[in-house]
Design a protein around this motif. Structure first.
Motif, PDB file in Angstrom:
ATOM      1  N   ARG A 158      -9.786  10.086   7.114  1.00  0.00           N
ATOM      2  CA  ARG A 158     -10.158  10.660   8.611  1.00  0.00           C
ATOM      3  C   ARG A 158     -10.429   9.399   9.377  1.00  0.00           C
ATOM      4  NH1 ARG A 158     -14.072  15.557   7.257  1.00  0.00           N
ATOM      5  NH2 ARG A 158     -12.629  17.113   6.489  1.00  0.00           N
ATOM      6  N   ARG A 211      -4.035   6.909   6.738  1.00  0.00           N
ATOM      7  CA  ARG A 211      -3.745   7.669   7.806  1.00  0.00           C
ATOM      8  C   ARG A 211      -3.630   9.230   7.533  1.00  0.00           C
ATOM      9  NH1 ARG A 211      -5.499   8.170  12.305  1.00  0.00           N
ATOM     10  NH2 ARG A 211      -4.809   5.981  12.828  1.00  0.00           N
ATOM     11  N   ALA A 245      -7.911   8.881  15.460  1.00  0.00           N
ATOM     12  CA  ALA A 245      -6.566   8.851  15.928  1.00  0.00           C
ATOM     13  C   ALA A 245      -6.021   7.543  16.621  1.00  0.00           C
ATOM     14  CB  ALA A 245      -6.106  10.092  16.741  1.00  0.00           C
ATOM     15  N   SER A 246      -7.084   6.667  17.178  1.00  0.00           N
ATOM     16  CA  SER A 246      -6.581   5.611  17.955  1.00  0.00           C
ATOM     17  C   SER A 246      -6.739   4.409  17.006  1.00  0.00           C
ATOM     18  CB  SER A 246      -7.820   5.296  19.149  1.00  0.00           C
ATOM     19  OG  SER A 246      -8.848   4.993  18.432  1.00  0.00           O
TER      20      SER A 246
END
Length: 631
Positions: free
Chosen positions: A216, A212, A219-220
């Motif tokens: 890359r 994380r 975000a979900s």
């Protein structure tokens, strides 16, 4: 490459995850290959044996490493080390072994021009010359996001291999590339393989915080706690009566040792991420990270066999695991072997490396056949032909000369710590000097030159991958130093924010125990650093160099500056928490300059590459964590 910390998920979230894993397994989310529908547990023979052939962290290093020096028969000898086509030959050589599993423990991608130009396609095609029984994503599989990983897995699914990809702790959001709406998810928490009539469960775990923070992913995409996710998947398998569990991990050897002690039901851990060479290689001139296999104990006091096979296709792990009538591990043995081949070279009387005469080479190879620490074999012809198709497309670009280095640029992530030995002569004292990494300093200088607006440039140590030996520099040099696809962005920061970001980069490895790849280097910005002090008191005498006059002045806390850095760091990754909100608020300009190309432009514009003047290094005075002042 880089690390950070991700908070543990809540108990409610973990409970939900465990329920989802259990439900998926019972409803068919866990594939049983070659065994048909799930049946009652088979009666395993008293002396059931499982053999596991495995590699990890090949990082798009598909070519062999030529002229690699080892000690063979007590004599320094150059060999070809690794090469994926040679790995294919080795996997084929053990194909007739009863009850065989072939596993890849992650980080297949990034690290060479094969990834730069083909984004995993070449890696997938070469992996399909082996046909792994399972693959798990490493953190670097997410370096260019979920969509690039999906494209790689699509390539991996081409042809007859159909290698499943496992991770019990990665949860993509439905409708995203790894979990397409109406389609089959790309990641499974586990599978069950029929091995000689006995069901063997395979579970995958990918390092959470590091992926994380340092790659890359979307975000979900959720990265759940490794230990709890592994136990949930193991429990789901044992509930089906699966008694033999192989856990594939990508979070490092030391973490595997700790993980084994916290789990029940696990028998074997095949790992990656830490690039650990396990076994006894002292006679070959190489250090070892531990025994192969390492025998640990799980939370129930039962044996767990742990294996890892170094890096870059240089080694091959072959583990034999014997189970008793109750399904427990009774014995594990095996060997991680260096994968080598001709030509063999030794120094002549004048000190020049010369190929061994054919008869001597054949005699050496015959003697090495009795040494399990090395495997000598030729590349697989079909795999070599597959690779040649990709190699021909990049050969011209790789060979293009872009400059020279008049002296070696040493690589030391943190001043006072181990120097990378690959730069050769001229870097012997690098680990004892306050200046730290020459090559990271030069990369920062390249970024500053490439930016019209910036007052100074920042580069994280781990983003610079290799030192630079003196001599000719090619495009391959640049893409090996900076192998990723970052672009440069210019951030508007106050002096106080700059100082806080520097403190973040050091605290990430000193206080949070994450990768020392976060350690900062800068151009146009210099400081004194005392790593024996707590966060907030480590940096002093921070100064900014004028781009017009070259004069150094004290950093003003309330003054606004423009800092250029790679978009990875700018977004707050690698522990740079202060920068994340600045980036999210839009206080930056995207230059759209590929950072590798900026480095190439710097090399071609400045003439022979050399170390900057000592006064321009970011690290002026350094005191180590242990309180030692470096010269």
């Amino acid at each position: 490459m880089k690390q950070s910390t991700l908070a543990f998920p809540t108990i409610q979230r973990l409970t939900t995850m465990a329920a989802l894993v259990l439900g998926a397994l019972f409803l068919g989310g866990c594939a049983t290959e070659g065994a048909g529908p799930v049946q009652a547990p088979s009666n395993a023979p008293a002396a059931f044996e499982l053999t596991i052939a495995h590699i990890n962290d090949h990082h798009s290093q598909l070519d062999a490493f030529a002229a690699t020096e080892l000690v063979l028969d007590g004599v320094p000898t150059q060999v070809e080390l690794g090469g994926f086509a040679r790995q294919t030959s080795l996997f084929k050589s053990v194909a007739g072994t009863p009850n065989l599993l072939k596993l890849h423990a992650g980080d297949a991608m990034t690290g060479s021009l094969y990834y730069t130009f083909f984004k995993g396609k070449a890696d997938a095609r070469m992996m399909n010359t082996i046909c792994f029984d399972a693959f798990i994503p490493g953190n670097h599989e997410f370096d260019d996001g979920d969509a690039t990983l999906k494209a790689f897995l699509d390539e991996l699914a081409q042809g007859p291999c159909q290698t499943p990809t496992l991770s019990a702790n990665i949860v993509p959001q439905p409708g995203t590339p790894l979990a397409p709406a109406g389609g089959k998810p790309y990641l499974q928490p586990s599978i069950v393989k029929d091995i000689g009539g006995v069901r063997v469960g395979l579970v995958g775990i990918t390092i959470a915080g590091k992926t994380r923070a340092s790659s890359r992913p979307l975000a979900s995409t959720q990265f759940l706690d490794e230990t709890r996710s592994a136990q949930a998947a193991i429990d789901a398998l044992t509930a089906q009566g699966v008694r033999h569990i192989v856990l594939m991990t990508h979070h490092g050897y030391e973490a595997d040792l700790a993980l084994a002690a916290q789990l029940t039901g696990v028998d074997v851990i095949i790992g990656g991420d830490s690039h650990t060479l396990l076994g006894d290689f002292k006679a070959l001139g190489l250090p070892s990270g531990g025994r192969y296999p390492t025998v640990a104990r799980n939370a129930a006091g039962e044996r767990v066999c742990i294996g890892q096979a170094w890096e870059y296709g240089k080694a091959f792990g072959l583990m034999n695991v014997r189970f008793d009538a109750q399904g427990r591990v009774s014995q594990c043995s095996g060997q991680a072997s260096l994968v080598i081949g001709e030509p063999f070279k030794r120094k002549d009387a004048a000190g020049a490396w010369q190929p061994l005469p054919a008869a001597e080479a054949a005699a050496l190879q015959a003697r090495l056949a009795a040494n399990p620490a090395v495997r000598v074999l030729a590349p697989d012809p079909a795999a070599a032909q597959t690779l040649a198709g990709f190699a021909s497309q990049v050969a011209t670009e790789k060979a293009r000369t872009i400059g020279t280095a008049s002296e070696p640029l040493c690589l030391v992530r943190v001043p006072g710590e181990r120097a990378d030995p690959r730069a050769g002569a001229g870097c012997e004292a690098a680990s004892s000097l306050a200046r730290g990494s020459d090559v990271a300093q030069v990369v920062a200088e390249a970024f500053l030159r490439g930016s019209r607006r910036a007052d100074f440039a920042l580069q994280n140590a781990g983003g610079v991958r290799v030192p630079v030996p003196a001599g000719t520099l090619s495009m391959n040099t640049a893409f090996t130093v900076l192998p990723y696809t970052n672009v440069l962005v210019e951030l508007d920061l106050t002096g106080a924010e700059v100082l806080a970001a520097l403190e973040d980069g050091v605290a990430n490895h000193l206080d949070l125990g994450q990768s020392n790849g976060s350690h900062p280097y800068a151009a146009g910005l210099r400081w004194d650093l005392d790593m024996s002090q707590p966060k907030g008191r480590r940096f002093s005498n921070v100064q900014v160099r004028s781009k017009t006059t070259g004069a150094w002045t004290t950093l003003g806390p309330a003054k606004t500056y423009v800092m250029v850095t790679n978009d990875f760091v700018a977004a707050g990754r690698d522990g740079y928490a202060t920068l994340g909100p600045v980036y999210a608020a839009g206080r930056y300009v995207n230059t759209y300059l590929l950072y590798t190309q900026t480095f190439v432009d710097y090399l071609t514009a400045t003439g022979p590459l050399a170390r900057p003047s000592r006064a321009d290094y970011s690290h002026q005075k350094v005191i180590t964590r242990g309180g030692v002042a470096l010269p």
